[in-house]
Write an enzyme that holds these catalytic residues in place. Sequence first.
Site, PDB file in Angstrom:
ATOM      1  N   VAL A   1      -3.853   9.308  -3.649  1.00  0.00           N
ATOM      2  CA  VAL A   1      -2.748   8.842  -4.650  1.00  0.00           C
ATOM      3  C   VAL A   1      -3.475   8.975  -6.004  1.00  0.00           C
ATOM      4  O   VAL A   1      -2.749   9.586  -7.024  1.00  0.00           O
ATOM      5  CB  VAL A   1      -2.269   7.568  -4.433  1.00  0.00           C
ATOM      6  CG1 VAL A   1      -1.438   6.926  -5.777  1.00  0.00           C
ATOM      7  CG2 VAL A   1      -1.408   7.244  -3.261  1.00  0.00           C
TER       8      VAL A   1
ATOM      9  N   ASP B   1       0.936  -1.378   0.095  1.00  0.00           N
ATOM     10  CA  ASP B   1      -0.005   0.080  -0.058  1.00  0.00           C
ATOM     11  C   ASP B   1       0.819   1.243   0.057  1.00  0.00           C
ATOM     12  O   ASP B   1       0.402   2.343  -0.461  1.00  0.00           O
ATOM     13  CB  ASP B   1      -0.941   0.131   1.322  1.00  0.00           C
ATOM     14  CG  ASP B   1      -2.005   0.908   1.097  1.00  0.00           C
ATOM     15  OD1 ASP B   1      -2.619   1.165   0.059  1.00  0.00           O
ATOM     16  OD2 ASP B   1      -1.972   2.019   2.245  1.00  0.00           O
TER      17      ASP B   1
ATOM     18  N   MET C   1      -8.271   5.487   2.836  1.00  0.00           N
ATOM     19  CA  MET C   1      -8.250   6.724   1.864  1.00  0.00           C
ATOM     20  C   MET C   1      -7.022   7.112   1.140  1.00  0.00           C
ATOM     21  O   MET C   1      -6.998   7.969   0.470  1.00  0.00           O
ATOM     22  CB  MET C   1      -8.724   8.011   2.880  1.00  0.00           C
ATOM     23  CG  MET C   1     -10.000   7.973   3.574  1.00  0.00           C
ATOM     24  SD  MET C   1     -11.104   7.925   2.363  1.00  0.00           S
ATOM     25  CE  MET C   1     -11.053   9.375   1.557  1.00  0.00           C
ATOM     26  N   ARG C   2      -5.921   6.319   1.428  1.00  0.00           N
ATOM     27  CA  ARG C   2      -4.762   6.538   0.573  1.00  0.00           C
ATOM     28  C   ARG C   2      -4.848   6.544  -0.963  1.00  0.00           C
ATOM     29  O   ARG C   2      -4.251   7.139  -1.770  1.00  0.00           O
ATOM     30  CB  ARG C   2      -3.644   5.527   0.956  1.00  0.00           C
ATOM     31  CG  ARG C   2      -2.373   6.080   0.416  1.00  0.00           C
ATOM     32  CD  ARG C   2      -1.118   5.315   1.061  1.00  0.00           C
ATOM     33  NE  ARG C   2      -0.888   5.669   2.417  1.00  0.00           N
ATOM     34  CZ  ARG C   2      -0.839   4.895   3.481  1.00  0.00           C
ATOM     35  NH1 ARG C   2      -1.111   3.627   3.334  1.00  0.00           N
ATOM     36  NH2 ARG C   2      -0.514   5.402   4.425  1.00  0.00           N
ATOM     37  N   ALA C   3      -5.675   5.503  -1.502  1.00  0.00           N
ATOM     38  CA  ALA C   3      -5.917   5.385  -2.654  1.00  0.00           C
ATOM     39  C   ALA C   3      -6.729   6.304  -3.457  1.00  0.00           C
ATOM     40  O   ALA C   3      -6.195   6.821  -4.561  1.00  0.00           O
ATOM     41  CB  ALA C   3      -6.840   4.119  -2.898  1.00  0.00           C
TER      42      ALA C   3
END
Length: 681
Positions: A279, A193, A274-276
């Site tokens: 990014v 991730d 929420m990182r997706a």
Amino acid sequence: MSTPYPFTAIVGQDDLRLGLLLNAVSPAVGGVLVRGEKGTAKSTAVRALAALMPEVSVVPGCRFSCDPVSPDPACPDGSHAEAAGVSRAARTVELPVGASEDRLVGALDIERALSEGVKAFEPGLLADAHRGILYVDEVNLLHDHLVDLLLDAAAMGASYVEREGVSVRHAARFLLVGTMNPEEGELRPQLLDRFGLTVEVAASRDTDERVEVVRRRLAYDDDPEGFAARWAGEESALRERIAAARALLPRVVLGDGVLRQIAATCAAFEVDGMRADIVMARTATALAAWAGREEVTADDVRQAALLALPHRRRRNPFDAPGLDEDKLDQTLDEAGPQENNDGDDQPDPDPDGGGDDDGGGGGGGGVPPQADGDRTPPRGESGDTPSQAPEGSPDAPGRSTGAEQQPVASAEPFRTKMLSVPGLGEGAAGRRSRARTEHGRTTGARRPQGALTKLHLAATVQAAAPHQRARGRSGRGLVVRRDDLRQATREGREGNLVLFVVDASGSMAARQRMSAVKGAVLSLLLDAYQRRDKVGLVTFRGKEAEVALPPTSSVDAAASRLESLPTGGRTPLAAGLLKAHDVLRVERLRDPSRRPLLVVVTDGRATGGPEPVALAGRAGRLHRSEGTASVVVDCESGYVRLGLAGELARELGGTAVTLDELRADSIAGLVKDVTAAGRAA
């Protein structure tokens, strides 16, 4: 210094080049993971990227590459007075798979810290990579303790070294680039991730393109400097384009409609956290800047999704990365404003602008190629499997004729109880059996052999204390000599070689039973993945046994072979055990420190050939004589049980567990060590 291969001379591999260039435009994207087979220019492309990166301004003499405009106030080299910075090329620092912890984070001179109170710190690779590129080749083979350190540094943007109350901290912000061959095993989800983007690479099947690859490589090997000079113009143009995109990046507008598309896409594909979303937003902005536009379009969002989401959708190691592009298009159409879908603004498909190749490297935007033979069937997919008959009836598969049956889908995997090898090993770090390791609980002290890595403070003080008067101690400080230092001995866990020997004969071919057996083996494979084991698969049926999968770190490859396993025929149990013995003998020569665990999945029956039961017993005793830890998963079912699997376990010197006992949540599912000495009946 050797001349690197020019980035613009790479043939094809459009997704790979685009992923790297987007990170050069916007390092905030978070790096890129390059997945693919060997020999596909993964390492070549990463090393070539460094020549395109803009130079960085650093404080003169600072070993930690502090920015003169905003130096790190906690820099170990001290507070930096205002001074003009000096420019240097961005570094590409390579982290070897076998690197030590001290090489990665830096080394603290414990002797000087104890005797003088001085933080004598030698920076590691994380300090060298600050404001540059940290490249990890074969990142999936990186040891767990190094992965933990990488995760900490990537999350906090800093590296911490803590040794017996002495602490050193320095900034460590870098572009993380990793390459890997999925056949050798997958990455831990936490590290996976941390990579902003992922791209899949494969060798082109186009003859002309392959010819051009060979032609350019031979030309480079014959005259690296001359070859690089011929591509200097294209390299300069690409470098200028990166600089222009970087300058344009702050002015790119990310509208509310586009943000809604990004959020809807991440929600539709059920990615964690929420990182997706973040990014994807940064990637879409970088795509717009790369194309020379000041507004993000739906096409940018689509390309960003294909690069940022595939590796975030894996729920377990047996899931293949990738996106359903039809579903992606439908989601974007439903969530996006119409003005962003006019199709007029298309991102540049050729990132280097050279136009020298036809894009045979794949324009899939990060969607991996999936051969039909590698696809894992969904749970419950029966294909051409004959209709089920009750187990034990004359029509049950494999009962009347012993003929080969079609593969049966496995049952749902479950959490298994832990099986471990007895004793204390010294193998690779993992999570299964007890072992002497560099990490774990402290169990004692010894004199260091080589460089001191883990100080045992109490033992060191105890060794130095009797000599203080003779050494002329007069102050409060302890007079410590090299001979006083003691290395802490620690006990942790190791990974093992788990070799599965699976009975695929006619006696196992009843549909319901084989489905349960495959589910159990799949569960054990998942457990092996989580415990960092190597796995191998031997199957036996008919007249012989075969190595379905040689020992590997790729657990998902074993799962794929298991799903396609046919059944039928006689039960050459002895052949399976002897084949397993051959595999273990070779692996002991290759990796003598990794201890094996033999898992035999069978109902214990042995048929075919002269004296099959006696021969199977002798094969079992052969494993016992070599001290191989073993467990037999008893697959016998029905009210009347012959207990043959238990007899086999005694011959092997191991233990037997039923399918029900294998479950961690069952009453009998207690943690047991697999004994190599055998147990009484």
